[in-house]
Scaffold this motif. Structure first.
Motif, PDB file in Angstrom:
ATOM      1  N   VAL A  83       0.844  -1.190   0.000  1.00 48.60           N
ATOM      2  CA  VAL A  83       0.000   0.000   0.000  1.00 48.60           C
ATOM      3  C   VAL A  83       0.878   1.238   0.000  1.00 48.60           C
ATOM      4  CG1 VAL A  83      -1.821   1.239   1.205  1.00 48.60           C
ATOM      5  CG2 VAL A  83      -1.757  -1.256   1.288  1.00 48.60           C
ATOM      6  N   ASN A  85       2.302   4.892   0.725  1.00 46.54           N
ATOM      7  CA  ASN A  85       2.237   5.757   1.894  1.00 46.54           C
ATOM      8  C   ASN A  85       1.317   6.942   1.618  1.00 46.54           C
ATOM      9  OD1 ASN A  85       4.048   4.311   3.520  1.00 46.54           O
ATOM     10  ND2 ASN A  85       5.808   5.267   2.488  1.00 46.54           N
ATOM     11  N   ASN A  86       0.726   7.464   2.693  1.00 47.63           N
ATOM     12  CA  ASN A  86      -0.162   8.608   2.542  1.00 47.63           C
ATOM     13  C   ASN A  86       0.624   9.836   2.081  1.00 47.63           C
ATOM     14  OD1 ASN A  86      -2.313   7.137   3.348  1.00 47.63           O
ATOM     15  ND2 ASN A  86      -2.275   7.822   5.473  1.00 47.63           N
ATOM     16  N   GLU A 138      -7.145   2.774  -4.779  1.00 48.37           N
ATOM     17  CA  GLU A 138      -5.995   3.206  -3.991  1.00 48.37           C
ATOM     18  C   GLU A 138      -6.444   3.895  -2.710  1.00 48.37           C
ATOM     19  OE1 GLU A 138      -2.762   5.232  -6.037  1.00 48.37           O
ATOM     20  OE2 GLU A 138      -3.536   4.485  -7.946  1.00 48.37           O
ATOM     21  N   ARG A 142      -5.502   2.801   1.136  1.00 50.03           N
ATOM     22  CA  ARG A 142      -4.989   3.727   2.147  1.00 50.03           C
ATOM     23  C   ARG A 142      -5.826   3.663   3.422  1.00 50.03           C
ATOM     24  NH1 ARG A 142      -1.509   7.773  -0.062  1.00 50.03           N
ATOM     25  NH2 ARG A 142      -1.300   7.571  -2.324  1.00 50.03           N
ATOM     26  N   LYS A 145      -4.767   0.652   5.437  1.00 50.59           N
ATOM     27  CA  LYS A 145      -3.475   0.841   6.108  1.00 50.59           C
ATOM     28  C   LYS A 145      -3.583   1.839   7.260  1.00 50.59           C
ATOM     29  CE  LYS A 145       1.354   2.093   5.279  1.00 50.59           C
ATOM     30  NZ  LYS A 145       2.366   2.491   4.284  1.00 50.59           N
ATOM     31  N   THR A 146      -4.349   2.897   7.045  1.00 51.58           N
ATOM     32  CA  THR A 146      -4.414   3.989   8.015  1.00 51.58           C
ATOM     33  C   THR A 146      -5.318   3.675   9.203  1.00 51.58           C
ATOM     34  OG1 THR A 146      -4.106   5.511   6.152  1.00 51.58           O
ATOM     35  CG2 THR A 146      -4.781   6.477   8.244  1.00 51.58           C
ATOM     36  N   ILE A 356      -6.693  10.088   3.624  1.00 50.24           N
ATOM     37  CA  ILE A 356      -6.467   8.976   2.698  1.00 50.24           C
ATOM     38  C   ILE A 356      -6.696   9.360   1.241  1.00 50.24           C
ATOM     39  CG2 ILE A 356      -6.987   7.240   4.448  1.00 50.24           C
ATOM     40  CD1 ILE A 356      -9.755   6.891   3.142  1.00 50.24           C
TER      41      ILE A 356
END
Length: 358
Positions: A83, A85-86, A138, A142, A145-146, A356
């Motif tokens: 994933v 990164n932000n 995408e 995010r 992941k976040t 995100i």
């Protein structure tokens, strides 16, 4: 390992062919579940006895359903290192023009509460942010992941469009005849320097409203009712007051009854429900669509083979369109509310989704 490029292509073909789909991950789980409907037939929930994924609007006029029996069903893991990164997302300062209008509506609600019209109302607004809508997948990655401890999802249906969210609030969970839910209210932004959060009277009262509403509504249908003491729960950089509620259903599988009792809760509507809803409909000035509705698994077997329903309130969400995202957020208004403070509470909440965006 799942091929993310191939999966994204599948999802875009589903949209092109107007075939509904959903990807979602339950709270605290690294597993992503997916339903890809085989055709473009549009199903709705009729009596909550169906098996599939539910997506229901705030006003319940749209009760969309992806049937398991008519879908390709898969589950897989997505490694965090796959994933992106932000990135830092630039806020659109033009949104500040909505501040005065929102504060005016909040002030009107406070006056109505002072006149005894209702005890609490939840008011919301939306922000439009420029985004490349083709990157919805995408954005969902995010979110995973976040916010690993939220219910994360990406949902498409011709009647709803594309929605992405990461909601912390469970509406209800039913496994066999065991029922559980939560009361979640009050909001604080968590600062790194904060060692212990202190909740003001207004926030404690707001949370008590939600707890009392749920308990009073379900106690006649539930045996062995258990209600925890309120405690602080974290959702990303935001904290809430939470109470856990559980019990044994007297009538097994009566999902429709529970939904009617619980939705909309005071956490997204207010009390009394009818009067708060009337105020919302006459003053917010826009359609919430599926924001503050509910979504999730309906009568799907879990890993133990038990039939399970797991619904979440559709908060911390956005509608992803071709060139923009509609981000929705709200706050609970009581007699002690301060209009400007409530506006900035919605600003804080909007960061959950902005974080995100690409």
């Amino acid at each position: 390992m799942i091929d993310l490029i191939e999966l994204e292509s599948k999802l875009k073909n589903q949209i092109k062919d107007e075939k509904p789909f959903v990807l979602y991950s339950l709270q605290g789980s690294s597993e992503v579940k997916m339903l890809l409907q085989k055709d473009s037939k549009q199903e709705i929930i009729r009596d909550f006895s169906e098996s599939g994924f539910a997506f229901v609007s705030f006003d319940r006029k749209n009760q969309l359903l992806i049937l398991r029996s008519n879908s390709v069903e898969e589950s897989f893991e997505i490694a965090a290192d796959n994933v992106l990164n932000n990135t830092s997302f630039q806020n659109d300062d033009a949104q500040l023009s909505t501040k005065a209008n929102f504060e005016k509506i909040v002030a009107k609600a406070i006056a109505a509460i002072g006149n005894g019209e209702f005890g609490k109302v939840v008011l919301s607004r939306k922000e439009l942010q420029k985004v490349d809508g083709s990157k919805f997948f995408e954005i969902f990655l995010r979110a995973l992941k976040t916010y690993p401890n939220a219910f994360c999802y990406c949902f498409f249906h011709p009647e709803s469009g594309i929605w992405v969210g990461a909601t912390p609030e469970k509406l209800l969970k039913v496994t066999g005849n065991y029922f559980s839910t939560m009361a979640l209210a009050g909001t604080q932004k968590i600062e790194k320097s904060t060692s212990e959060l202190i909740w003001e009277t207004k926030e404690q009262e707001e949370q008590a409203f939600v707890t009392d509403f749920i308990v009073n509504g379900i106690e006649g249908a539930v045996d062995d009712l258990k209600v925890s003491k309120p405690y602080t729960a974290q959702a990303g950089t935001i904290a809430h007051i939470k109470t856990d509620i559980s019990g044994i259903l007297k009538e097994v599988g009566d999902i429709e009854y529970l939904v009617k009792v619980l939705h909309p809760t005071p956490a997204v509507c207010g009390m009394p429900k009818d009067k708060a809803t009337h105020f919302i409909n006459n003053n917010e000035g826009y359609s919430r669509e599926f924001y503050s509705g509910f979504l999730g698994e309906l009568n799907i077997p879990n890993k133990k083979g038990e039939i399970q329903t797991d619904f979440f309130v559709n908060l911390r969400c956005m509608k992803v369109e071709q060139e923009q995202a509609r981000i929705f957020m709200g706050c609970g208004i009581t007699k002690d509310s301060i209009p400007e403070k409530e506006y900035y509470e919605t600003v804080n909440k909007s960061q959950t989704m902005k974080k995100i965006l690409i």
